[in-house]
Design a protein around this motif. Structure first.
Motif, PDB file in Angstrom:
ATOM      1  N   THR A  12       0.827  -1.206   0.000  1.00  0.00           N
ATOM      2  CA  THR A  12       0.000   0.000   0.000  1.00  0.00           C
ATOM      3  C   THR A  12       0.857   1.249   0.000  1.00  0.00           C
ATOM      4  O   THR A  12       0.568   2.218  -0.715  1.00  0.00           O
ATOM      5  CB  THR A  12      -0.920   0.003   1.237  1.00  0.00           C
ATOM      6  N   ALA A  13       1.924   1.250   0.800  1.00  0.00           N
ATOM      7  CA  ALA A  13       2.821   2.411   0.849  1.00  0.00           C
ATOM      8  C   ALA A  13       3.485   2.635  -0.501  1.00  0.00           C
ATOM      9  O   ALA A  13       3.637   3.771  -0.950  1.00  0.00           O
ATOM     10  CB  ALA A  13       3.879   2.196   1.934  1.00  0.00           C
ATOM     11  N   ARG A  14       3.882   1.545  -1.158  1.00  0.00           N
ATOM     12  CA  ARG A  14       4.512   1.674  -2.474  1.00  0.00           C
ATOM     13  C   ARG A  14       3.538   2.253  -3.482  1.00  0.00           C
ATOM     14  O   ARG A  14       3.899   3.116  -4.291  1.00  0.00           O
ATOM     15  CB  ARG A  14       5.006   0.300  -2.956  1.00  0.00           C
ATOM     16  N   ALA A 325      14.966  22.231 -18.292  1.00  0.00           N
ATOM     17  CA  ALA A 325      14.186  22.286 -17.045  1.00  0.00           C
ATOM     18  C   ALA A 325      13.294  21.062 -16.865  1.00  0.00           C
ATOM     19  O   ALA A 325      13.278  20.467 -15.784  1.00  0.00           O
ATOM     20  CB  ALA A 325      13.351  23.570 -16.999  1.00  0.00           C
ATOM     21  N   PRO A 326      12.522  20.642 -17.913  1.00  0.00           N
ATOM     22  CA  PRO A 326      11.733  19.416 -17.736  1.00  0.00           C
ATOM     23  C   PRO A 326      12.595  18.203 -17.417  1.00  0.00           C
ATOM     24  O   PRO A 326      12.214  17.374 -16.590  1.00  0.00           O
ATOM     25  CB  PRO A 326      11.021  19.263 -19.095  1.00  0.00           C
ATOM     26  N   GLY A 327      13.761  18.120 -18.046  1.00  0.00           N
ATOM     27  CA  GLY A 327      14.637  16.977 -17.788  1.00  0.00           C
ATOM     28  C   GLY A 327      15.115  16.941 -16.352  1.00  0.00           C
ATOM     29  O   GLY A 327      15.098  15.878 -15.700  1.00  0.00           O
ATOM     30  N   ILE A 328      15.551  18.114 -15.831  1.00  0.00           N
ATOM     31  CA  ILE A 328      16.011  18.174 -14.442  1.00  0.00           C
ATOM     32  C   ILE A 328      14.860  17.863 -13.484  1.00  0.00           C
ATOM     33  O   ILE A 328      15.016  17.126 -12.506  1.00  0.00           O
ATOM     34  CB  ILE A 328      16.591  19.569 -14.136  1.00  0.00           C
ATOM     35  N   ALA A 329      13.685  18.428 -13.772  1.00  0.00           N
ATOM     36  CA  ALA A 329      12.525  18.207 -12.896  1.00  0.00           C
ATOM     37  C   ALA A 329      12.146  16.726 -12.857  1.00  0.00           C
ATOM     38  O   ALA A 329      11.928  16.154 -11.784  1.00  0.00           O
ATOM     39  CB  ALA A 329      11.342  19.048 -13.375  1.00  0.00           C
ATOM     40  N   LEU A 330      12.081  16.105 -14.020  1.00  0.00           N
ATOM     41  CA  LEU A 330      11.694  14.689 -14.072  1.00  0.00           C
ATOM     42  C   LEU A 330      12.740  13.814 -13.388  1.00  0.00           C
ATOM     43  O   LEU A 330      12.396  12.843 -12.706  1.00  0.00           O
ATOM     44  CB  LEU A 330      11.507  14.259 -15.532  1.00  0.00           C
ATOM     45  N   LEU A 331      14.027  14.161 -13.557  1.00  0.00           N
ATOM     46  CA  LEU A 331      15.081  13.380 -12.898  1.00  0.00           C
ATOM     47  C   LEU A 331      14.968  13.485 -11.382  1.00  0.00           C
ATOM     48  O   LEU A 331      15.023  12.466 -10.675  1.00  0.00           O
ATOM     49  CB  LEU A 331      16.453  13.876 -13.367  1.00  0.00           C
ATOM     50  N   LEU A 332      14.810  14.710 -10.864  1.00  0.00           N
ATOM     51  CA  LEU A 332      14.701  14.890  -9.418  1.00  0.00           C
ATOM     52  C   LEU A 332      13.473  14.178  -8.856  1.00  0.00           C
ATOM     53  O   LEU A 332      13.542  13.521  -7.799  1.00  0.00           O
ATOM     54  CB  LEU A 332      14.634  16.377  -9.079  1.00  0.00           C
ATOM     55  N   LEU A 333      12.346  14.299  -9.542  1.00  0.00           N
ATOM     56  CA  LEU A 333      11.116  13.654  -9.057  1.00  0.00           C
ATOM     57  C   LEU A 333      11.236  12.147  -9.102  1.00  0.00           C
ATOM     58  O   LEU A 333      10.745  11.445  -8.203  1.00  0.00           O
ATOM     59  CB  LEU A 333       9.929  14.135  -9.885  1.00  0.00           C
ATOM     60  N   ALA A 334      11.886  11.628 -10.135  1.00  0.00           N
ATOM     61  CA  ALA A 334      12.073  10.175 -10.231  1.00  0.00           C
ATOM     62  C   ALA A 334      12.966   9.675  -9.100  1.00  0.00           C
ATOM     63  O   ALA A 334      12.683   8.640  -8.470  1.00  0.00           O
ATOM     64  CB  ALA A 334      12.669   9.821 -11.590  1.00  0.00           C
ATOM     65  N   LEU A 335      14.052  10.412  -8.809  1.00  0.00           N
ATOM     66  CA  LEU A 335      14.953  10.011  -7.724  1.00  0.00           C
ATOM     67  C   LEU A 335      14.261  10.101  -6.370  1.00  0.00           C
ATOM     68  O   LEU A 335      14.455   9.233  -5.509  1.00  0.00           O
ATOM     69  CB  LEU A 335      16.201  10.897  -7.746  1.00  0.00           C
ATOM     70  N   LEU A 336      13.458  11.138  -6.172  1.00  0.00           N
ATOM     71  CA  LEU A 336      12.708  11.255  -4.914  1.00  0.00           C
ATOM     72  C   LEU A 336      11.751  10.087  -4.735  1.00  0.00           C
ATOM     73  O   LEU A 336      11.679   9.474  -3.663  1.00  0.00           O
ATOM     74  CB  LEU A 336      11.925  12.566  -4.895  1.00  0.00           C
ATOM     75  N   SER A 337      11.003   9.785  -5.802  1.00  0.00           N
ATOM     76  CA  SER A 337      10.044   8.681  -5.730  1.00  0.00           C
ATOM     77  C   SER A 337      10.761   7.373  -5.419  1.00  0.00           C
ATOM     78  O   SER A 337      10.309   6.585  -4.579  1.00  0.00           O
ATOM     79  CB  SER A 337       9.280   8.564  -7.057  1.00  0.00           C
ATOM     80  N   LEU A 338      11.904   7.141  -6.080  1.00  0.00           N
ATOM     81  CA  LEU A 338      12.662   5.909  -5.861  1.00  0.00           C
ATOM     82  C   LEU A 338      13.170   5.835  -4.435  1.00  0.00           C
ATOM     83  O   LEU A 338      13.110   4.768  -3.792  1.00  0.00           O
ATOM     84  CB  LEU A 338      13.824   5.851  -6.856  1.00  0.00           C
ATOM     85  N   ALA A 339      13.670   6.962  -3.914  1.00  0.00           N
ATOM     86  CA  ALA A 339      14.190   6.967  -2.544  1.00  0.00           C
ATOM     87  C   ALA A 339      13.103   6.637  -1.528  1.00  0.00           C
ATOM     88  O   ALA A 339      13.311   5.828  -0.612  1.00  0.00           O
ATOM     89  CB  ALA A 339      14.815   8.325  -2.235  1.00  0.00           C
ATOM     90  N   ARG A 342      12.047   3.013  -1.690  1.00  0.00           N
ATOM     91  CA  ARG A 342      13.011   2.096  -1.075  1.00  0.00           C
ATOM     92  C   ARG A 342      13.104   2.273   0.432  1.00  0.00           C
ATOM     93  O   ARG A 342      13.918   1.633   1.084  1.00  0.00           O
ATOM     94  CB  ARG A 342      14.381   2.284  -1.708  1.00  0.00           C
ATOM     95  N   GLY A 343      12.313   3.188   0.969  1.00  0.00           N
ATOM     96  CA  GLY A 343      12.252   3.340   2.415  1.00  0.00           C
ATOM     97  C   GLY A 343      13.385   4.140   3.017  1.00  0.00           C
ATOM     98  O   GLY A 343      13.652   4.028   4.217  1.00  0.00           O
ATOM     99  N   VAL A 344      14.091   4.949   2.205  1.00  0.00           N
ATOM    100  CA  VAL A 344      15.144   5.801   2.751  1.00  0.00           C
ATOM    101  C   VAL A 344      14.505   6.813   3.700  1.00  0.00           C
ATOM    102  O   VAL A 344      13.430   7.344   3.422  1.00  0.00           O
ATOM    103  CB  VAL A 344      15.909   6.530   1.620  1.00  0.00           C
ATOM    104  N   HIS A 345      15.164   7.068   4.805  1.00  0.00           N
ATOM    105  CA  HIS A 345      14.595   7.979   5.804  1.00  0.00           C
ATOM    106  C   HIS A 345      14.399   9.365   5.199  1.00  0.00           C
ATOM    107  O   HIS A 345      15.242   9.881   4.468  1.00  0.00           O
ATOM    108  CB  HIS A 345      15.518   8.059   7.018  1.00  0.00           C
ATOM    109  N   ALA A 346      13.268   9.978   5.547  1.00  0.00           N
ATOM    110  CA  ALA A 346      12.914  11.281   4.971  1.00  0.00           C
ATOM    111  C   ALA A 346      13.962  12.345   5.281  1.00  0.00           C
ATOM    112  O   ALA A 346      14.232  13.223   4.455  1.00  0.00           O
ATOM    113  CB  ALA A 346      11.546  11.723   5.486  1.00  0.00           C
ATOM    114  N   LEU A 347      14.575  12.284   6.469  1.00  0.00           N
ATOM    115  CA  LEU A 347      15.589  13.277   6.821  1.00  0.00           C
ATOM    116  C   LEU A 347      16.801  13.159   5.912  1.00  0.00           C
ATOM    117  O   LEU A 347      17.346  14.176   5.454  1.00  0.00           O
ATOM    118  CB  LEU A 347      16.003  13.110   8.284  1.00  0.00           C
ATOM    119  N   LYS A 348      17.222  11.942   5.622  1.00  0.00           N
ATOM    120  CA  LYS A 348      18.357  11.750   4.718  1.00  0.00           C
ATOM    121  C   LYS A 348      18.023  12.244   3.317  1.00  0.00           C
ATOM    122  O   LYS A 348      18.858  12.862   2.651  1.00  0.00           O
ATOM    123  CB  LYS A 348      18.747  10.269   4.674  1.00  0.00           C
ATOM    124  N   ILE A 349      16.803  11.977   2.884  1.00  0.00           N
ATOM    125  CA  ILE A 349      16.387  12.453   1.556  1.00  0.00           C
ATOM    126  C   ILE A 349      16.375  13.974   1.533  1.00  0.00           C
ATOM    127  O   ILE A 349      16.828  14.596   0.561  1.00  0.00           O
ATOM    128  CB  ILE A 349      15.005  11.894   1.190  1.00  0.00           C
TER     129      ILE A 349
END
Length: 621
Positions: A12-14, A325-339, A342-349
């Motif tokens: 559900t979290a995923r 700009a779209p490329g950077i935005a999509l890359l950052l959002l994809a990395l955030l979603s992946l992090a 994967r359960g990385v702690h929000a503070l580390k992110i």
């Protein structure tokens, strides 16, 4: 038994993370391709970078401004009268400047109307222009107001220096305000239309204006072309600014005019040789100012000078490609979603995103020095918005889990223990080996008791008894594992560490015996056979959440648990409470113990020595 209902929370979290990521990816595409709500902020940041970088730069020394400043208006009042001055005055200045052989003399003053009151002044001005082929005049293009009275572009192309393209329409008409006070023989013109961006700030200068396939060169483009500088064949250019307001070399119009009219000049005779001289005004009364990234009151003549400087030195700014700009935005959002997936702690992110933000802003700042404008603010803002949404969702989910854990565990452990456990991160899903003390308490004479009562009365009696005994377990820091029929299973030493788990378990057993006596008195003589047997053993056991994905329980398993159950079974006819040697030794000198000898236990080759605890100074029943 601590039951943890698990309806695939990880799954559900995923799914929630994926939905949040998808929403922000769609939002990023919408914002960067159509909405542009963050553009004003993006522009402000870019303007600040440009402004800071410009502080340490000097403009081209070959561009000089002759400034009709406030002092000039005051000092020439007797000579030239009020503004506008007779054009013969400008003619005298032009002759003086031309004598020093500048590369170009560029007026940033409109001559679109003839002087009907002083026509001789216009004639004198035009006589001053004879023989000069490097004097330039501005014109204004009137966009969107053409009518049948306007000239055909094809007819005035040569006169105005229009450039014909392959798409030129010979019937196209052009609406401009040319320098009518100047003899057409001297027309070397270009437009000075300076258009602001949507936020009201002027950052670019038009190079060519396309009217029906005919290109009107801007004044900077016309000057640059004639002087042999490369002019990009594009509609406009983003200006590169150098220095603060007034950074170009300024000469007061009055100073120069008065010096030219002296018998012996006091100024250097060659100060304007090979210079590009711009004649304009910064006088406050004439209001020739614009809003630019450098200042909200930037003189128009300095904008013109900056545009010529850019073309002369090939230093105009270049915007990043549309996909940056779209490329950077999509890359950052994809990395955030992946992090988060994967359960990385929000503070580390968050710390990682802060580093990325700093790097992005630093890179954009340094890129300005390389004449590149990198739009990083919008992607970063979208990433932070997504981060806070992810983090809020994680916080709410964790809070719900803590609340659920508290609700569940306060039913099976002391509420204080439950709070401590939740404060330390809840339960680990992985099992762990711990030194614990296990306690089994089984009711004796339950069959006789149940025969005398209805099922409802039996359940009510058991619930009342269990409630009293569980309170004792909780009071001594124990955890209730489960009810096995009419048997209570509890343990000490988990889930929180308890270095004196054996002592606490024995203390609980002794108090349970006291509670039993009070409970029996309440039952009366008819239920005198109601009794319990309590077996206690200390040793290693595996504790953790055990069960299926759908249903798990926090419990203890292992030989220690089995032996504790066997000891409880040996209490009948021996002692209400029996503990193993391991438990007795772990209690130290907290109690006195009475030995009942060794017993054969099922599943063990060696006999087990059992003891009954006695509070110091007391007796054991």
């Amino acid at each position: 038994m601590v039951h943890i209902m698990d309806n695939s929370p990880i799954s559900t979290a995923r799914q929630t993370s994926l939905r949040i990521g998808a929403i922000f990816l769609a939002l990023a595409i919408f914002e960067l391709t159509w909405l542009h709500a963050f553009s004003p902020l993006e522009n402000r940041l870019s303007d600040w970078f440009v402004q800071q970088q410009a502080q340490g730069l000097k403009p081209d020394a070959d561009i000089v401004i002759v400034d009709i400043d406030d002092a000039s208006l005051a000092r020439m009042q007797d000579t030239a009268g009020s503004w506008p001055w007779p054009r013969s005055v400008h003619g005298e200045l032009v002759r003086g400047i031309a004598a020093q052989q500048p590369k170009a003399i560029v007026f940033d003053i409109l001559f679109s109307e003839r002087d009907t009151f002083r026509p001789e002044s216009d004639l004198e001005f035009n006589r001053s222009l004879r023989g000069l082929n490097n004097v330039y005049f501005p014109l204004v293009h009137q966009d969107g107001v053409t009518d049948e009275k306007d000239a055909l572009a094809a007819q005035v192309a040569t006169l105005l220096g229009l450039q014909r393209t392959e798409h030129a329409d010979d019937k196209a008409r052009i609406a401009v305000l040319p320098p009518l006070a100047v003899d057409p023989a001297h027309w070397r013109t270009g437009s000075i239309n300076f258009k602001e961006d949507a936020d009201g700030v002027g950052r670019r200068y038009q190079l060519f204006t396309d009217v029906g396939g005919w290109l009107i060169p801007s004044l900077p483009a016309r000057v640059a072309q004639d002087l042999g500088f490369a002019v990009p064949q594009q509609a406009d250019m983003v200006l590169t600014w150098r220095g603060k307001v007034g950074a170009f070399k300024h000469i007061s119009y009055a100073d120069l005019y008065e010096d030219f009219n002296r018998e012996r000049t006091q100024r250097a005779t060659g100060e304007l040789k090979d210079k590009i001289v711009i004649i304009g005004t910064a006088a406050s009364a004439l209001h020739d100012v614009r809003v630019t990234p450098m200042d909200s009151l930037y003189p128009g003549m300095e904008i013109l000078a900056t545009a010529i400087d850019n073309l002369k030195n090939g230093r105009s700014m270049h915007k990043a490609e549309e996909g940056f700009a779209p490329g950077i935005a999509l890359l950052l959002l994809a990395l955030l979603s992946l992090a988060f997936l994967r359960g990385v702690h929000a503070l580390k992110i968050g710390l990682g995103l802060a580093v990325v933000t700093l790097v992005a802003f630093t890179g954009a700042y340094l890129a300005v020095a390389q004449l590149r404008l990198l739009p990083v603010l919008t992607p970063v803002l979208l990433a932070w918005a997504a981060y806070f949404t992810f983090a809020l969702r994680e916080y709410l989910r964790e809070r719900r889990e803590r609340e659920q854990t508290m609700r569940e565990f306060t039913r099976f452990v002391n509420p204080h223990v439950a709070k401590e456990m939740v404060a330390h991160g809840g339960l680990s899903r992985a099992g762990e080996s711990r030194q614990i003390t296990i306690l089994f308490s089984d009711i004796r004479g339950f069959t006789t008791l149940s025969e005398k009562r209805t099922p409802q009365q039996v359940v009510e009696l058991l619930n009342r008894y269990f409630t009293l005994q569980v309170e004792v377990v909780f009071r001594h820091g124990g955890s209730l594992d489960k009810f096995i029929g009419d048997c209570i299973m509890a343990f000490w030493g988990a889930p929180l560490d308890d270095l004196e788990h054996a002592r606490h378990a024995v203390e609980a057993a002794l108090e349970m015996a006291e509670v039993l006596q009070r409970f029996k008195r309440d039952l009366g003589e008819a239920d005198a056979d109601f009794d319990v047997g309590i077996g206690i053993h200390s040793g290693p056991a595996v504790v953790g959440l055990i069960g299926s994905e759908q249903r798990r329980e926090y419990t203890a398993i292992g030989d220690t648990v089995n032996l504790g159950s066997r000891i409880e079974g040996l209490t009948k006819g021996v002692s209400r409470i029996l503990v193993s040697r391991e438990t007795m030794e772990a209690c130290g000198d907290a109690f006195e113990f009475k030995s009942f000898g060794s017993f054969k236990v099922k599943g063990r080759e060696q006999e087990v020595e059992l003891f009954a605890p006695v509070e110091k100074g007391g007796t054991q029943e």
